[in-house]
Write a protein that holds these residues in place. Structure first.
Motif, PDB file in Angstrom:
ATOM      1  N   VAL A 154       0.865  -1.172   0.000  1.00 17.31           N
ATOM      2  CA  VAL A 154       0.000   0.000   0.000  1.00 17.31           C
ATOM      3  C   VAL A 154       0.907   1.229   0.000  1.00 17.31           C
ATOM      4  O   VAL A 154       2.110   1.122   0.299  1.00 17.31           O
ATOM      5  CB  VAL A 154      -0.930  -0.011   1.243  1.00 17.31           C
ATOM      6  CG1 VAL A 154      -0.128   0.198   2.523  1.00 17.31           C
ATOM      7  CG2 VAL A 154      -2.048   1.001   1.142  1.00 17.31           C
ATOM      8  N   HIS A 155       0.382   2.401  -0.327  1.00 17.27           N
ATOM      9  CA  HIS A 155       1.181   3.621  -0.190  1.00 17.27           C
ATOM     10  C   HIS A 155       1.337   3.934   1.291  1.00 17.27           C
ATOM     11  O   HIS A 155       0.403   3.764   2.084  1.00 17.27           O
ATOM     12  CB  HIS A 155       0.495   4.786  -0.910  1.00 17.27           C
ATOM     13  CG  HIS A 155       1.390   5.981  -1.070  1.00 17.27           C
ATOM     14  ND1 HIS A 155       1.607   6.892  -0.056  1.00 17.27           N
ATOM     15  CD2 HIS A 155       2.120   6.419  -2.127  1.00 17.27           C
ATOM     16  CE1 HIS A 155       2.432   7.833  -0.480  1.00 17.27           C
ATOM     17  NE2 HIS A 155       2.765   7.567  -1.727  1.00 17.27           N
ATOM     18  N   LYS A 156       2.506   4.412   1.668  1.00 20.71           N
ATOM     19  CA  LYS A 156       2.791   4.629   3.091  1.00 20.71           C
ATOM     20  C   LYS A 156       1.812   5.604   3.732  1.00 20.71           C
ATOM     21  O   LYS A 156       1.500   5.499   4.926  1.00 20.71           O
ATOM     22  CB  LYS A 156       4.224   5.128   3.272  1.00 20.71           C
ATOM     23  CG  LYS A 156       4.704   5.058   4.709  1.00 20.71           C
ATOM     24  CD  LYS A 156       6.200   5.223   4.817  1.00 20.71           C
ATOM     25  CE  LYS A 156       6.658   4.944   6.244  1.00 20.71           C
ATOM     26  NZ  LYS A 156       8.135   5.000   6.377  1.00 20.71           N
ATOM     27  N   GLU A 157       1.295   6.562   2.955  1.00 19.33           N
ATOM     28  CA  GLU A 157       0.360   7.540   3.505  1.00 19.33           C
ATOM     29  C   GLU A 157      -0.948   6.901   3.982  1.00 19.33           C
ATOM     30  O   GLU A 157      -1.704   7.524   4.726  1.00 19.33           O
ATOM     31  CB  GLU A 157       0.055   8.612   2.463  1.00 19.33           C
ATOM     32  CG  GLU A 157       1.214   9.529   2.132  1.00 19.33           C
ATOM     33  CD  GLU A 157       1.574  10.458   3.285  1.00 19.33           C
ATOM     34  OE1 GLU A 157       0.677  10.805   4.073  1.00 19.33           O
ATOM     35  OE2 GLU A 157       2.753  10.829   3.401  1.00 19.33           O
ATOM     36  N   ASP A 158      -1.225   5.683   3.536  1.00 17.55           N
ATOM     37  CA  ASP A 158      -2.444   4.990   3.959  1.00 17.55           C
ATOM     38  C   ASP A 158      -2.174   3.830   4.909  1.00 17.55           C
ATOM     39  O   ASP A 158      -3.103   3.096   5.269  1.00 17.55           O
ATOM     40  CB  ASP A 158      -3.221   4.465   2.737  1.00 17.55           C
ATOM     41  CG  ASP A 158      -4.244   5.473   2.238  1.00 17.55           C
ATOM     42  OD1 ASP A 158      -4.125   6.665   2.596  1.00 17.55           O
ATOM     43  OD2 ASP A 158      -5.152   5.090   1.487  1.00 17.55           O
ATOM     44  N   SER A 159      -0.943   3.671   5.333  1.00 18.33           N
ATOM     45  CA  SER A 159      -0.622   2.518   6.186  1.00 18.33           C
ATOM     46  C   SER A 159      -1.332   2.594   7.534  1.00 18.33           C
ATOM     47  O   SER A 159      -1.802   1.574   8.056  1.00 18.33           O
ATOM     48  CB  SER A 159       0.891   2.413   6.387  1.00 18.33           C
ATOM     49  OG  SER A 159       1.409   3.601   6.991  1.00 18.33           O
TER      50      SER A 159
ATOM     51  N   PRO B  35      -3.552  11.281  -4.462  1.00 19.87           N
ATOM     52  CA  PRO B  35      -4.253  11.567  -3.208  1.00 19.87           C
ATOM     53  C   PRO B  35      -5.520  12.380  -3.425  1.00 19.87           C
ATOM     54  O   PRO B  35      -5.705  13.012  -4.463  1.00 19.87           O
ATOM     55  CB  PRO B  35      -3.216  12.357  -2.408  1.00 19.87           C
ATOM     56  CG  PRO B  35      -2.357  13.007  -3.448  1.00 19.87           C
ATOM     57  CD  PRO B  35      -2.275  11.996  -4.568  1.00 19.87           C
ATOM     58  N   GLY B  36      -6.369  12.363  -2.406  1.00 14.16           N
ATOM     59  CA  GLY B  36      -7.625  13.113  -2.464  1.00 14.16           C
ATOM     60  C   GLY B  36      -8.733  12.338  -1.790  1.00 14.16           C
ATOM     61  O   GLY B  36      -9.333  12.803  -0.833  1.00 14.16           O
TER      62      GLY B  36
ATOM     63  N   GLY C 218      -9.059   2.680  -8.526  1.00 15.83           N
ATOM     64  CA  GLY C 218      -9.541   2.646  -7.158  1.00 15.83           C
ATOM     65  C   GLY C 218     -10.740   3.560  -6.980  1.00 15.83           C
ATOM     66  O   GLY C 218     -11.649   3.587  -7.814  1.00 15.83           O
ATOM     67  N   ASP C 219     -10.724   4.356  -5.905  1.00 15.29           N
ATOM     68  CA  ASP C 219     -11.815   5.299  -5.664  1.00 15.29           C
ATOM     69  C   ASP C 219     -11.422   6.730  -6.029  1.00 15.29           C
ATOM     70  O   ASP C 219     -12.040   7.689  -5.556  1.00 15.29           O
ATOM     71  CB  ASP C 219     -12.266   5.229  -4.205  1.00 15.29           C
ATOM     72  CG  ASP C 219     -13.062   3.970  -3.896  1.00 15.29           C
ATOM     73  OD1 ASP C 219     -13.198   3.125  -4.802  1.00 15.29           O
ATOM     74  OD2 ASP C 219     -13.541   3.836  -2.757  1.00 15.29           O
ATOM     75  N   THR C 220     -10.399   6.873  -6.865  1.00 14.47           N
ATOM     76  CA  THR C 220     -10.027   8.204  -7.343  1.00 14.47           C
ATOM     77  C   THR C 220     -10.975   8.660  -8.445  1.00 14.47           C
ATOM     78  O   THR C 220     -11.499   9.780  -8.418  1.00 14.47           O
ATOM     79  CB  THR C 220      -8.574   8.211  -7.856  1.00 14.47           C
ATOM     80  OG1 THR C 220      -7.690   7.932  -6.765  1.00 14.47           O
ATOM     81  CG2 THR C 220      -8.200   9.564  -8.462  1.00 14.47           C
TER      82      THR C 220
ATOM     83  N   LEU D 182     -14.615  11.972   4.027  1.00 15.46           N
ATOM     84  CA  LEU D 182     -14.171  11.054   5.066  1.00 15.46           C
ATOM     85  C   LEU D 182     -12.834  11.534   5.620  1.00 15.46           C
ATOM     86  O   LEU D 182     -12.135  12.328   4.969  1.00 15.46           O
ATOM     87  CB  LEU D 182     -14.029   9.644   4.502  1.00 15.46           C
ATOM     88  CG  LEU D 182     -15.315   9.002   3.964  1.00 15.46           C
ATOM     89  CD1 LEU D 182     -14.987   7.672   3.289  1.00 15.46           C
ATOM     90  CD2 LEU D 182     -16.335   8.814   5.073  1.00 15.46           C
ATOM     91  N   PRO D 183     -12.438  11.107   6.829  1.00 14.64           N
ATOM     92  CA  PRO D 183     -11.148  11.519   7.391  1.00 14.64           C
ATOM     93  C   PRO D 183      -9.994  11.269   6.413  1.00 14.64           C
ATOM     94  O   PRO D 183      -9.871  10.180   5.855  1.00 14.64           O
ATOM     95  CB  PRO D 183     -11.017  10.637   8.642  1.00 14.64           C
ATOM     96  CG  PRO D 183     -12.432  10.371   9.054  1.00 14.64           C
ATOM     97  CD  PRO D 183     -13.195  10.242   7.772  1.00 14.64           C
ATOM     98  N   GLY D 184      -9.179  12.298   6.197  1.00 14.47           N
ATOM     99  CA  GLY D 184      -8.058  12.192   5.264  1.00 14.47           C
ATOM    100  C   GLY D 184      -8.390  12.605   3.851  1.00 14.47           C
ATOM    101  O   GLY D 184      -7.489  12.738   3.014  1.00 14.47           O
ATOM    102  N   GLY D 185      -9.681  12.809   3.552  1.00 13.47           N
ATOM    103  CA  GLY D 185     -10.077  13.249   2.221  1.00 13.47           C
ATOM    104  C   GLY D 185      -9.734  14.708   1.993  1.00 13.47           C
ATOM    105  O   GLY D 185      -9.734  15.513   2.925  1.00 13.47           O
ATOM    106  N   ASN D 186      -9.441  15.051   0.748  1.00 15.29           N
ATOM    107  CA  ASN D 186      -9.058  16.423   0.423  1.00 15.29           C
ATOM    108  C   ASN D 186      -9.439  16.695  -1.022  1.00 15.29           C
ATOM    109  O   ASN D 186      -8.823  16.163  -1.944  1.00 15.29           O
ATOM    110  CB  ASN D 186      -7.549  16.606   0.631  1.00 15.29           C
ATOM    111  CG  ASN D 186      -7.085  18.028   0.444  1.00 15.29           C
ATOM    112  OD1 ASN D 186      -7.367  18.653  -0.582  1.00 15.29           O
ATOM    113  ND2 ASN D 186      -6.365  18.549   1.423  1.00 15.29           N
ATOM    114  N   PHE D 187     -10.460  17.533  -1.223  1.00 12.71           N
ATOM    115  CA  PHE D 187     -10.970  17.758  -2.577  1.00 12.71           C
ATOM    116  C   PHE D 187      -9.944  18.445  -3.465  1.00 12.71           C
ATOM    117  O   PHE D 187      -9.833  18.127  -4.656  1.00 12.71           O
ATOM    118  CB  PHE D 187     -12.264  18.569  -2.533  1.00 12.71           C
ATOM    119  CG  PHE D 187     -12.912  18.730  -3.878  1.00 12.71           C
ATOM    120  CD1 PHE D 187     -13.524  17.653  -4.513  1.00 12.71           C
ATOM    121  CD2 PHE D 187     -12.881  19.950  -4.534  1.00 12.71           C
ATOM    122  CE1 PHE D 187     -14.103  17.786  -5.763  1.00 12.71           C
ATOM    123  CE2 PHE D 187     -13.468  20.105  -5.793  1.00 12.71           C
ATOM    124  CZ  PHE D 187     -14.085  19.017  -6.398  1.00 12.71           C
ATOM    125  N   SER D 188      -9.188  19.381  -2.919  1.00  9.87           N
ATOM    126  CA  SER D 188      -8.173  20.077  -3.727  1.00  9.87           C
ATOM    127  C   SER D 188      -7.117  19.096  -4.233  1.00  9.87           C
ATOM    128  O   SER D 188      -6.693  19.172  -5.394  1.00  9.87           O
ATOM    129  CB  SER D 188      -7.503  21.186  -2.907  1.00  9.87           C
ATOM    130  OG  SER D 188      -8.423  22.200  -2.580  1.00  9.87           O
TER     131      SER D 188
END
Length: 209
Positions: A83-88, A134-135, A152-154, A165-171
């Motif tokens: 997985v990407h480390k940002e989602d570990s 990301p996003g 995925g869900d991109t 959701l937590p960690g989501g970022n529209f920009s």
């Protein structure tokens, strides 16, 4: 590299109907599992019936509906999870555990390794390139190989992943979509939920593109 790209098939799993993709090499019959969100037994049965040998689990992101089937698959096969480390941390977050309990999903084990942006993952004669997008989550990624992208869900057919959701970022998601828009129009997209499409069609109908 296989000039025709890898062969793959889809298994829809779980109450949220996640698209789990099995990518494999025609040459060796080795395969990768993308997003085994649930129904690990069903996934392994499909792989066995196709005469394939599972090698790795690749996650587009760490939400439980995309990784809830990992524990069973790992217990049966011992294959590593990436997985990407940002989602570990997301994989074993409190929210994931709560949602997992609600849907009867097992908390996934710790990942064995992490993706890097633009990393090339080898599946024998097939090259798979990782794009950090990301996003939807901080560590969402897409997998690109020979004229197709597993998003995925991109990016969905006609829509995009939610960012509330937590960690989501529209920009951030907007920036990730700008990246995807640059691929050739005939590039097929295979999303984490719903129907497949291509970049040309999404540029025409998707209000977020």
């Amino acid at each position: 590299m296989n000039q025709n790209g890898p062969t793959f098939f889809k298994i829809i799993v779980g109450e949220l109907e996640v698209n789990c993709y099995i990518i494999y090499s025609e040459q060796t019959k080795n395969c990768f599992i993308i997003d085994p969100g649930d129904n690990g037994e069903k996934i392994l049965k499909g792989i066995s019936e196709a005469g394939l040998n599972p090698q790795k689990i690749l996650l587009t992101h760490g939400h439980i509906d995309h990784c809830g089937g990992i524990s069973y698959i790992v217990s049966e096969t011992g294959i590593p999870v990436f997985v990407h480390k940002e989602d570990s941390l997301l994989m074993n977050s409190r929210r994931n555990m709560e949602l997992g309990a609600a849907f009867g999903l097992d908390t996934p084990p710790e990942p064995d390794g992490y993706f890097k942006d633009r990393e090339i993952i080898k599946l024998d004669d097939v090259d798979i390139e990782v794009f950090h997008t990301p996003g939807h989550t901080p560590g969402s990624v897409c997998f690109k190989t020979n004229g197709m992208i597993f998003t995925g869900d991109t990016l969905f057919h006609g829509s995009i992943g939610r960012t509330d959701l937590p960690g989501g970022n529209f920009s951030q998601l907007e920036e990730s979509l700008e990246l995807l828009k640059k691929f050739p129009g005939n590039t097929k997209i295979h999303p984490g939920h719903g129907e497949s499409s291509d970049i040309k069609q999404e540029l025409r109908i998707n209000p977020f593109l």
